[in-house]
Scaffold this active site. Structure first.
Site, PDB file in Angstrom:
ATOM      1  N   ILE A  27       0.842  -1.207   0.000  1.00 54.06           N
ATOM      2  CA  ILE A  27       0.000   0.000   0.000  1.00 54.06           C
ATOM      3  C   ILE A  27       0.874   1.254   0.000  1.00 54.06           C
ATOM      4  O   ILE A  27       0.605   2.214  -0.738  1.00 54.06           O
ATOM      5  CB  ILE A  27      -0.963   0.002   1.205  1.00 54.06           C
ATOM      6  CG1 ILE A  27      -1.836  -1.264   1.195  1.00 54.06           C
ATOM      7  CG2 ILE A  27      -1.847   1.251   1.184  1.00 54.06           C
ATOM      8  CD1 ILE A  27      -2.670  -1.468   2.447  1.00 54.06           C
ATOM      9  N   GLU A 104       4.606  -4.713  10.249  1.00 58.52           N
ATOM     10  CA  GLU A 104       4.467  -6.122   9.867  1.00 58.52           C
ATOM     11  C   GLU A 104       2.968  -6.318   9.665  1.00 58.52           C
ATOM     12  O   GLU A 104       2.165  -5.931  10.525  1.00 58.52           O
ATOM     13  CB  GLU A 104       5.019  -7.026  10.952  1.00 58.52           C
ATOM     14  CG  GLU A 104       6.535  -6.961  11.096  1.00 58.52           C
ATOM     15  CD  GLU A 104       7.290  -7.417   9.854  1.00 58.52           C
ATOM     16  OE1 GLU A 104       6.754  -8.238   9.082  1.00 58.52           O
ATOM     17  OE2 GLU A 104       8.422  -6.942   9.640  1.00 58.52           O
ATOM     18  N   THR A 154      -5.995  -0.700  10.500  1.00 61.74           N
ATOM     19  CA  THR A 154      -6.782  -1.779   9.919  1.00 61.74           C
ATOM     20  C   THR A 154      -8.127  -1.937  10.616  1.00 61.74           C
ATOM     21  O   THR A 154      -8.266  -1.595  11.798  1.00 61.74           O
ATOM     22  CB  THR A 154      -5.982  -3.094  10.045  1.00 61.74           C
ATOM     23  OG1 THR A 154      -6.812  -4.183   9.691  1.00 61.74           O
ATOM     24  CG2 THR A 154      -5.478  -3.322  11.467  1.00 61.74           C
ATOM     25  N   ASP A 155      -9.086  -2.524   9.907  1.00 64.31           N
ATOM     26  CA  ASP A 155     -10.373  -2.840  10.537  1.00 64.31           C
ATOM     27  C   ASP A 155     -10.243  -3.991  11.544  1.00 64.31           C
ATOM     28  O   ASP A 155     -11.135  -4.211  12.360  1.00 64.31           O
ATOM     29  CB  ASP A 155     -11.436  -3.185   9.473  1.00 64.31           C
ATOM     30  CG  ASP A 155     -11.077  -4.360   8.578  1.00 64.31           C
ATOM     31  OD1 ASP A 155      -9.967  -4.916   8.715  1.00 64.31           O
ATOM     32  OD2 ASP A 155     -11.925  -4.734   7.731  1.00 64.31           O
ATOM     33  N   GLU A 156      -9.106  -4.719  11.475  1.00 66.09           N
ATOM     34  CA  GLU A 156      -8.969  -5.896  12.355  1.00 66.09           C
ATOM     35  C   GLU A 156      -8.893  -5.508  13.832  1.00 66.09           C
ATOM     36  O   GLU A 156      -9.095  -6.356  14.701  1.00 66.09           O
ATOM     37  CB  GLU A 156      -7.730  -6.706  11.970  1.00 66.09           C
ATOM     38  CG  GLU A 156      -7.813  -7.212  10.544  1.00 66.09           C
ATOM     39  CD  GLU A 156      -6.910  -8.396  10.240  1.00 66.09           C
ATOM     40  OE1 GLU A 156      -6.366  -8.990  11.185  1.00 66.09           O
ATOM     41  OE2 GLU A 156      -6.762  -8.722   9.061  1.00 66.09           O
ATOM     42  N   TYR A 179      -1.185  -9.738  15.334  1.00 63.96           N
ATOM     43  CA  TYR A 179      -1.111  -8.611  14.392  1.00 63.96           C
ATOM     44  C   TYR A 179      -2.095  -7.511  14.788  1.00 63.96           C
ATOM     45  O   TYR A 179      -1.722  -6.344  14.960  1.00 63.96           O
ATOM     46  CB  TYR A 179      -1.403  -9.088  12.952  1.00 63.96           C
ATOM     47  CG  TYR A 179      -1.752  -7.957  12.009  1.00 63.96           C
ATOM     48  CD1 TYR A 179      -0.794  -7.019  11.622  1.00 63.96           C
ATOM     49  CD2 TYR A 179      -3.052  -7.809  11.519  1.00 63.96           C
ATOM     50  CE1 TYR A 179      -1.121  -5.967  10.764  1.00 63.96           C
ATOM     51  CE2 TYR A 179      -3.391  -6.760  10.658  1.00 63.96           C
ATOM     52  CZ  TYR A 179      -2.419  -5.846  10.292  1.00 63.96           C
ATOM     53  OH  TYR A 179      -2.747  -4.796   9.454  1.00 63.96           O
ATOM     54  N   SER A 180      -3.377  -7.885  14.936  1.00 59.80           N
ATOM     55  CA  SER A 180      -4.369  -6.831  15.187  1.00 59.80           C
ATOM     56  C   SER A 180      -4.167  -6.203  16.561  1.00 59.80           C
ATOM     57  O   SER A 180      -4.414  -4.999  16.735  1.00 59.80           O
ATOM     58  CB  SER A 180      -5.798  -7.354  15.013  1.00 59.80           C
ATOM     59  OG  SER A 180      -6.042  -8.484  15.800  1.00 59.80           O
ATOM     60  N   LYS A 183      -1.515  -3.635  16.097  1.00 61.57           N
ATOM     61  CA  LYS A 183      -2.041  -2.454  15.405  1.00 61.57           C
ATOM     62  C   LYS A 183      -2.942  -1.640  16.346  1.00 61.57           C
ATOM     63  O   LYS A 183      -2.911  -0.404  16.337  1.00 61.57           O
ATOM     64  CB  LYS A 183      -2.813  -2.856  14.145  1.00 61.57           C
ATOM     65  CG  LYS A 183      -1.960  -3.402  13.007  1.00 61.57           C
ATOM     66  CD  LYS A 183      -0.970  -2.403  12.426  1.00 61.57           C
ATOM     67  CE  LYS A 183      -1.627  -1.275  11.667  1.00 61.57           C
ATOM     68  NZ  LYS A 183      -0.621  -0.416  10.979  1.00 61.57           N
ATOM     69  N   LEU A 219      -4.245 -13.793   0.436  1.00 61.46           N
ATOM     70  CA  LEU A 219      -5.204 -14.661  -0.241  1.00 61.46           C
ATOM     71  C   LEU A 219      -5.209 -14.530  -1.769  1.00 61.46           C
ATOM     72  O   LEU A 219      -5.085 -15.542  -2.476  1.00 61.46           O
ATOM     73  CB  LEU A 219      -6.615 -14.425   0.303  1.00 61.46           C
ATOM     74  CG  LEU A 219      -7.674 -15.355  -0.314  1.00 61.46           C
ATOM     75  CD1 LEU A 219      -7.447 -16.794   0.107  1.00 61.46           C
ATOM     76  CD2 LEU A 219      -9.086 -14.918   0.090  1.00 61.46           C
ATOM     77  N   ARG A 243     -14.534 -11.172   4.216  1.00 60.90           N
ATOM     78  CA  ARG A 243     -13.682  -9.988   4.199  1.00 60.90           C
ATOM     79  C   ARG A 243     -14.338  -8.953   3.279  1.00 60.90           C
ATOM     80  O   ARG A 243     -15.084  -9.298   2.370  1.00 60.90           O
ATOM     81  CB  ARG A 243     -12.267 -10.335   3.698  1.00 60.90           C
ATOM     82  CG  ARG A 243     -11.516 -11.343   4.603  1.00 60.90           C
ATOM     83  CD  ARG A 243     -11.192 -10.708   5.941  1.00 60.90           C
ATOM     84  NE  ARG A 243     -10.444 -11.564   6.866  1.00 60.90           N
ATOM     85  CZ  ARG A 243     -11.001 -12.318   7.812  1.00 60.90           C
ATOM     86  NH1 ARG A 243     -12.323 -12.371   7.944  1.00 60.90           N
ATOM     87  NH2 ARG A 243     -10.247 -13.014   8.646  1.00 60.90           N
TER      88      ARG A 243
END
Ligand code: NAD
Ligand code: DAU
Length: 371
Positions: A27, A104, A154-156, A179-180, A183, A219, A243
């Protein structure tokens, strides 16, 4: 650009020095390319040049712009974990705008090895905030007003939805993967530096991006490359996790709007009304490959259900009403044409995919199982 979106130059206004962190990633690379193509800004690209980094696309843009553009992209090969190097980089860049994308980013890797996620995403963000705070405090009044640190998240961080509802800016945080969680921690740090130290910040929380130049571990590139090679396509669990897919250039539109027009201290949820189950995504890609690449049997015959991702969030969906109504953002690509273009891109760039996988010592195998 369509008439609804201003160019990067119009959005940047007087801001002519932009520090992008993570600009050698998927991104961040799209942000850097847009800034180079659509403005005269000098772009300082702070990146540790990790496994997911590659400058091919940026170098292509620089070649197309000609020799006078060469100095407009300055790579700062720095790890955010190195506080001293971060401070020096911010000093050198002397930015009017900081867009913080370095992180990451792969959930599966955060399951196999969470430590680097804490280092890069939490400590790294802390080091950046400290350096940027010092920089901001030293700016003359005329540059302070338009200055922003834009944190790309992120939305996560919001966790996992059931069958109904969508995430929005007031949704409570409930991260569930390393990860989330890392973040979410970085979002909280950014908000704390705003409230406590007066740093002007903007946050965005976006859904799943897809498009060209994504490191082939996620994915859409995984499915495309495996199916094209006639290999088994791994579908985690029952394949019914959802998703909300957004084309990366639509995300860049949103990022530039939020960075340049967003209200300080405010967050914006970004998503493209692109909800699909993983099974739908995988089957769509297989159908598109059937048209683009002949094979003896339909590509969907390669789909295999494999052990689920531990802690696999069931559904993500975004309500982008705030960024749409306040900043005028809307996505310009729909999922079916965006997927088709992306699948075609990966088919046409298999050499690039092999090269970056090799450089990263990644063989395309399953990541993120707990033993
Ligand atoms: P990516 O993995 O493709 O790129 C991340 C870049 O950050 C890499 O070039 C990497 O080297 C760099 N980086 C990582 N740790 C660093 C460190 N300690 N110091 C310096 N550089 C470092 O990721 P991406 O998909 O481009 O995601 C960019 C950002 O957007 C991330 O913050 C991610 O959380 C967020 N995001 C991603 C998505 C998505 O679908 N990919 C969606 C929403 C938000
Ligand atoms: O929602 C935004 C997030 O989207 C970003 O913050 C992350 O940086 C980004 O990596 C992405 O996270 P996901 O975990 O949703 O993306 P990934 O492509 O890894 O997986 C998408 C879905 O597909 C997920 O439900 C797991 C599943 N999956 C993934 C892979 C790699 C499979 O079924 N098979 C696979 O081989």
């Amino acid at each position: 650009m369509t008439d609804v979106m201003s160019s990067a130059a119009e959005l940047l206004g007087s801001r002519c020095r932009v520090l992008v962190t993570g600009g050698a990633g998927f991104i961040g690379g799209a942000v850097v390319r847009r800034l180079l193509n659509e403005s005269e800004a000098i772009v300082f690209n702070l990146d540790k040049m990790g496994y997911a980094s590659d400058l091919t696309s940026i170098n292509q843009v620089l070649v197309s712009l000609g020799p006078e553009a060469a100095d407009r992209h300055q790579l700062l090969k720095v790890d955010l974990c190195d506080a001293e190097a971060v401070a020096q980089s911010v000093k050198r860049a002397d930015p009017d705008l900081v867009m913080h994308l370095a992180a990451e980013s792969h959930v599966d890797r955060s399951i196999s090895g969470p430590g680097v996620f804490i280092d890069s995403n939490v400590t790294g963000t802390y080091n950046l905030l400290q350096a940027v705070r010092l920089h901001y405090e030293g700016l003359p009044e005329s540059r302070r007003g338009p200055f922003r640190l834009h944190h790309i998240s992120t939305d996560e961080v919001f966790g996992s939805l059931g069958a109904h509802g969508r995430f929005e800016e007031t949704t409570p945080y409930d991260p569930r993967s390393p990860y989330s969680a890392s973040k979410a921690a970085s979002d909280h740090l950014v908000n704390a530096w705003h409230h406590t130290f007066g740093l002007p910040v903007v946050l965005t929380n976006c859904s799943n991006n897809y498009g060209p130049w994504q490191f082939p571990e996620k994915l859409i590139p995984v499915v495309t490359l495996k199916a094209a090679a006639g290999e088994d396509i791994p579908l985690y669990g029952d394949g019914l996790n959802v998703r909300d897919w957004l084309y990366v250039e639509d995300h860049v539109d949103a990022l530039l709007l939020a960075a340049c027009k967003g209200e300080s201290g405010r967050s914006y949820c970004v998503g493209g009304h692109g909800e699909r189950t993983n099974r739908e995504v995988v089957e769509t890609i297989c159908l598109q490959l059937d048209e683009l690449k002949r094979s003896a049997a339909p590509h969907r015959d390669l789909i295999r259900r494999v052990t689920d991702r531990p802690g696999h969030d069931r559904r993500y969906a975004i309500n982008p009403a705030r960024i749409s109504s306040e900043l005028g953002w809307k996505p310009r690509h729909d999922v079916s044409t965006g997927f088709r273009e992306t699948v075609r891109w990966y088919l046409d760039h298999q050499d690039w995919c092999s090269r970056v996988r090799e450089q990263a010592h990644y063989d395309g195998g399953r990541l993120g199982t707990v033993t």
